[in-house]
Design a protein around this motif. Structure first.
Motif, PDB file in Angstrom:
ATOM      1  N   TYR A  46       1.495   0.702   1.824  1.00  0.00           N
ATOM      2  CA  TYR A  46       2.133   1.636   0.887  1.00  0.00           C
ATOM      3  C   TYR A  46       1.412   2.982   0.846  1.00  0.00           C
ATOM      4  CZ  TYR A  46       5.504  -1.716  -0.903  1.00  0.00           C
ATOM      5  OH  TYR A  46       6.562  -2.590  -1.017  1.00  0.00           O
ATOM      6  N   TYR A  47       0.086   2.964   0.876  1.00  0.00           N
ATOM      7  CA  TYR A  47      -0.667   4.218   0.874  1.00  0.00           C
ATOM      8  C   TYR A  47      -0.341   5.064   2.107  1.00  0.00           C
ATOM      9  CZ  TYR A  47      -3.706   2.595  -2.961  1.00  0.00           C
ATOM     10  OH  TYR A  47      -4.202   2.172  -4.168  1.00  0.00           O
ATOM     11  N   ASN A  48      -0.233   4.414   3.262  1.00  0.00           N
ATOM     12  CA  ASN A  48       0.071   5.159   4.482  1.00  0.00           C
ATOM     13  C   ASN A  48       1.498   5.705   4.475  1.00  0.00           C
ATOM     14  OD1 ASN A  48      -2.225   5.292   6.353  1.00  0.00           O
ATOM     15  ND2 ASN A  48      -2.199   3.059   6.237  1.00  0.00           N
ATOM     16  N   LYS A  49       2.427   4.957   3.899  1.00  0.00           N
ATOM     17  CA  LYS A  49       3.796   5.471   3.747  1.00  0.00           C
ATOM     18  C   LYS A  49       3.789   6.718   2.868  1.00  0.00           C
ATOM     19  CE  LYS A  49       6.489   1.171   4.288  1.00  0.00           C
ATOM     20  NZ  LYS A  49       7.337   0.182   3.561  1.00  0.00           N
ATOM     21  N   SER A  50       3.037   6.640   1.772  1.00  0.00           N
ATOM     22  CA  SER A  50       2.908   7.780   0.862  1.00  0.00           C
ATOM     23  C   SER A  50       2.283   8.976   1.584  1.00  0.00           C
ATOM     24  CB  SER A  50       2.060   7.391  -0.354  1.00  0.00           C
ATOM     25  OG  SER A  50       1.880   8.494  -1.219  1.00  0.00           O
ATOM     26  N   LEU A  51       1.216   8.725   2.339  1.00  0.00           N
ATOM     27  CA  LEU A  51       0.518   9.786   3.062  1.00  0.00           C
ATOM     28  C   LEU A  51       1.447  10.471   4.063  1.00  0.00           C
ATOM     29  CD1 LEU A  51      -2.108  11.288   3.764  1.00  0.00           C
ATOM     30  CD2 LEU A  51      -2.656   9.426   5.350  1.00  0.00           C
ATOM     31  N   ASN A  52       2.232   9.707   4.793  1.00  0.00           N
ATOM     32  CA  ASN A  52       3.133  10.280   5.804  1.00  0.00           C
ATOM     33  C   ASN A  52       4.167  11.200   5.173  1.00  0.00           C
ATOM     34  OD1 ASN A  52       1.832   8.972   7.912  1.00  0.00           O
ATOM     35  ND2 ASN A  52       3.178   7.179   7.836  1.00  0.00           N
ATOM     36  N   ILE A  53       4.706  10.783   4.025  1.00  0.00           N
ATOM     37  CA  ILE A  53       5.683  11.628   3.331  1.00  0.00           C
ATOM     38  C   ILE A  53       5.025  12.909   2.830  1.00  0.00           C
ATOM     39  CG2 ILE A  53       7.171  11.820   1.285  1.00  0.00           C
ATOM     40  CD1 ILE A  53       7.760   8.826   1.580  1.00  0.00           C
ATOM     41  N   CYS A  54       3.846  12.768   2.243  1.00  0.00           N
ATOM     42  CA  CYS A  54       3.136  13.932   1.695  1.00  0.00           C
ATOM     43  C   CYS A  54       2.802  14.950   2.786  1.00  0.00           C
ATOM     44  CB  CYS A  54       1.854  13.490   0.987  1.00  0.00           C
ATOM     45  SG  CYS A  54       2.156  12.583  -0.534  1.00  0.00           S
ATOM     46  N   LYS A  55       2.412  14.460   3.949  1.00  0.00           N
ATOM     47  CA  LYS A  55       2.121  15.364   5.067  1.00  0.00           C
ATOM     48  C   LYS A  55       3.396  16.064   5.539  1.00  0.00           C
ATOM     49  CE  LYS A  55      -2.055  13.246   7.016  1.00  0.00           C
ATOM     50  NZ  LYS A  55      -2.635  12.489   8.162  1.00  0.00           N
ATOM     51  N   LYS A  56       4.489  15.329   5.523  1.00  0.00           N
ATOM     52  CA  LYS A  56       5.779  15.876   5.965  1.00  0.00           C
ATOM     53  C   LYS A  56       6.201  17.065   5.106  1.00  0.00           C
ATOM     54  CE  LYS A  56      10.589  14.412   6.733  1.00  0.00           C
ATOM     55  NZ  LYS A  56      11.537  13.267   6.638  1.00  0.00           N
ATOM     56  N   ILE A  57       5.951  16.980   3.803  1.00  0.00           N
ATOM     57  CA  ILE A  57       6.372  18.050   2.883  1.00  0.00           C
ATOM     58  C   ILE A  57       5.197  18.934   2.458  1.00  0.00           C
ATOM     59  CG2 ILE A  57       8.365  16.753   2.031  1.00  0.00           C
ATOM     60  CD1 ILE A  57       6.758  15.974  -0.436  1.00  0.00           C
ATOM     61  N   ASN A  58       4.025  18.708   3.059  1.00  0.00           N
ATOM     62  CA  ASN A  58       2.804  19.472   2.756  1.00  0.00           C
ATOM     63  C   ASN A  58       2.468  19.432   1.265  1.00  0.00           C
ATOM     64  OD1 ASN A  58       0.556  20.994   3.559  1.00  0.00           O
ATOM     65  ND2 ASN A  58       1.574  22.925   3.053  1.00  0.00           N
ATOM     66  N   TYR A  59       2.556  18.241   0.688  1.00  0.00           N
ATOM     67  CA  TYR A  59       2.238  18.024  -0.736  1.00  0.00           C
ATOM     68  C   TYR A  59       0.751  17.676  -0.819  1.00  0.00           C
ATOM     69  CZ  TYR A  59       2.395  15.713  -5.342  1.00  0.00           C
ATOM     70  OH  TYR A  59       2.164  15.339  -6.642  1.00  0.00           O
ATOM     71  N   LYS A  60      -0.069  18.702  -1.050  1.00  0.00           N
ATOM     72  CA  LYS A  60      -1.514  18.543  -0.898  1.00  0.00           C
ATOM     73  C   LYS A  60      -2.130  17.579  -1.917  1.00  0.00           C
ATOM     74  CE  LYS A  60      -2.663  22.657   1.700  1.00  0.00           C
ATOM     75  NZ  LYS A  60      -3.591  23.796   1.869  1.00  0.00           N
ATOM     76  N   GLU A  77      14.537   7.747  -3.575  1.00  0.00           N
ATOM     77  CA  GLU A  77      15.030   7.699  -2.198  1.00  0.00           C
ATOM     78  C   GLU A  77      16.514   8.038  -2.142  1.00  0.00           C
ATOM     79  OE1 GLU A  77      11.974   4.502  -0.108  1.00  0.00           O
ATOM     80  OE2 GLU A  77      13.827   3.767  -1.030  1.00  0.00           O
ATOM     81  N   GLU A  78      17.258   7.591  -3.152  1.00  0.00           N
ATOM     82  CA  GLU A  78      18.699   7.868  -3.200  1.00  0.00           C
ATOM     83  C   GLU A  78      18.982   9.362  -3.315  1.00  0.00           C
ATOM     84  OE1 GLU A  78      20.104   5.548  -6.466  1.00  0.00           O
ATOM     85  OE2 GLU A  78      20.186   3.671  -5.329  1.00  0.00           O
ATOM     86  N   ILE A  79      18.163  10.071  -4.083  1.00  0.00           N
ATOM     87  CA  ILE A  79      18.380  11.502  -4.281  1.00  0.00           C
ATOM     88  C   ILE A  79      17.510  12.351  -3.350  1.00  0.00           C
ATOM     89  CG2 ILE A  79      19.106  11.175  -6.676  1.00  0.00           C
ATOM     90  CD1 ILE A  79      16.348  12.165  -7.565  1.00  0.00           C
ATOM     91  N   ASN A  80      16.805  11.667  -2.434  1.00  0.00           N
ATOM     92  CA  ASN A  80      15.946  12.330  -1.442  1.00  0.00           C
ATOM     93  C   ASN A  80      14.864  13.193  -2.089  1.00  0.00           C
ATOM     94  OD1 ASN A  80      15.257  12.668   1.294  1.00  0.00           O
ATOM     95  ND2 ASN A  80      16.268  14.669   1.361  1.00  0.00           N
ATOM     96  N   PHE A  81      14.287  12.692  -3.170  1.00  0.00           N
ATOM     97  CA  PHE A  81      13.186  13.381  -3.852  1.00  0.00           C
ATOM     98  C   PHE A  81      11.877  12.861  -3.263  1.00  0.00           C
ATOM     99  CE2 PHE A  81      10.572  13.759  -7.969  1.00  0.00           C
ATOM    100  CZ  PHE A  81      10.151  15.037  -7.639  1.00  0.00           C
ATOM    101  N   LEU A  82      11.433  13.486  -2.184  1.00  0.00           N
ATOM    102  CA  LEU A  82      10.316  12.970  -1.399  1.00  0.00           C
ATOM    103  C   LEU A  82       8.992  13.007  -2.164  1.00  0.00           C
ATOM    104  CD1 LEU A  82      11.143  14.427   2.138  1.00  0.00           C
ATOM    105  CD2 LEU A  82      11.620  12.142   1.240  1.00  0.00           C
ATOM    106  N   ASN A  83       8.792  14.049  -2.936  1.00  0.00           N
ATOM    107  CA  ASN A  83       7.573  14.149  -3.742  1.00  0.00           C
ATOM    108  C   ASN A  83       7.421  12.939  -4.661  1.00  0.00           C
ATOM    109  OD1 ASN A  83       5.900  14.833  -6.065  1.00  0.00           O
ATOM    110  ND2 ASN A  83       5.865  16.916  -5.273  1.00  0.00           N
ATOM    111  N   GLY A  84       8.503  12.616  -5.359  1.00  0.00           N
ATOM    112  CA  GLY A  84       8.494  11.469  -6.281  1.00  0.00           C
ATOM    113  C   GLY A  84       8.381  10.147  -5.547  1.00  0.00           C
TER     114      GLY A  84
END
Length: 245
Positions: free
Chosen positions: A50-64, A19-26
């Motif tokens: 936690y799963y929904n937080k993960s899902l929202n980030i993944c959708k934001k960056i299109n990390y399939k 989060e500090e380095i804004n590495f959304l995938n990680g």
């Protein structure tokens, strides 16, 4: 290794850095892993968070891959809560993504979860067919953890269907591979299956040995001390994170 509290601590430390380095995938991956620990400890509401937080980030960056993983895990929570129809929707959506990106491991996981849901609905034949399909894929790609879980799943559904003799080689191979990998959860599942098989076959000494192993593995994963330690650690980390905002 069964050290759930320590695993949780490292996942949270990882999340903080990402989060500090804004590495959304990680960050999405760490959130998913934290959700998984909560799921395994029976904290389903927390796991969904936690799963929904993960899902929202993944959708934001299109990390399939991350989207599929989160969908699958959300499905598992609903499955555990007895909301099978909702779980099936998530599994199918996840499977569609895995097929699009041609990820064989992910496809096999989705098929396994679909098999689990169908088994819960009482469609045992369909469940067994899909578990065998998943096992075949895991063996093709030599995914040992997937193979171990699939062997245990195949044995479990065959036991439910009364096919004890047919289940035996699956359960025995599952235990052997689970011990090789050293995963307490897989060892627990394999030993539970073998306990039932040996008891049915009248092999009481072997059944008792498997029962002891099952109890040992179950307690190492789900003991009251482990749960208290884990969620004390989680509460402390979450409190500290809120305090510094």
């Amino acid at each position: 290794q069964g050290n759930v509290s320590k695993a949780l601590e490292y996942y949270h430390r990882s999340l903080k850095i990402q989060e500090e380095i804004n590495f959304l995938n990680g960050a999405a991956t760490s959130l998913n892993n934290i959700g998984f620990i909560n799921y395994n400890q029976g904290e389903f509401t927390k796991a969904l968070e936690y799963y929904n937080k993960s899902l929202n980030i993944c959708k934001k960056i299109n990390y399939k891959v991350g989207i599929s993983r989160a969908l699958n895990n959300i499905g598992l929570v609903y499955n555990k809560q007895g909301k099978i129809d909702i779980a099936l929707e998530y599994y199918r959506e996840s499977l569609k993504i895995e097929e699009e990106i041609m990820n064989k491991s992910g496809i096999a996981v989705c098929i396994s979860n679909l098999a689990y849901a169908y088994g819960m609905q009482g469609d045992k034949s369909r469940s067994l067919e899909m578990y065998r399909e998943a096992l075949k894929i895991f063996e093709e790609i030599n995914d040992k953890e997937g193979i171990a879980e699939s062997l245990n799943n195949n044995a479990s559904i065959m036991i439910i269907m009364g096919q004890f003799d047919e289940a035996l080689p699956y359960a025995e191979r599952g235990l052997l591979l689970s011990k090789e990998l050293g995963f307490p959860e897989n060892i627990r599942n394999a030993s539970e299956a073998l306990k039932k098989i040996y008891k049915k076959q009248g092999k009481n000494k072997k059944a008792y040995e498997m029962y002891e192993l099952f109890i040992q593995m179950r307690d190492s994963i789900n003991s009251v001390a482990t749960r208290k330690s884990t969620f004390k650690k989680q509460f402390q980390i979450e409190y500290e994170r809120e305090a510094i905002k």
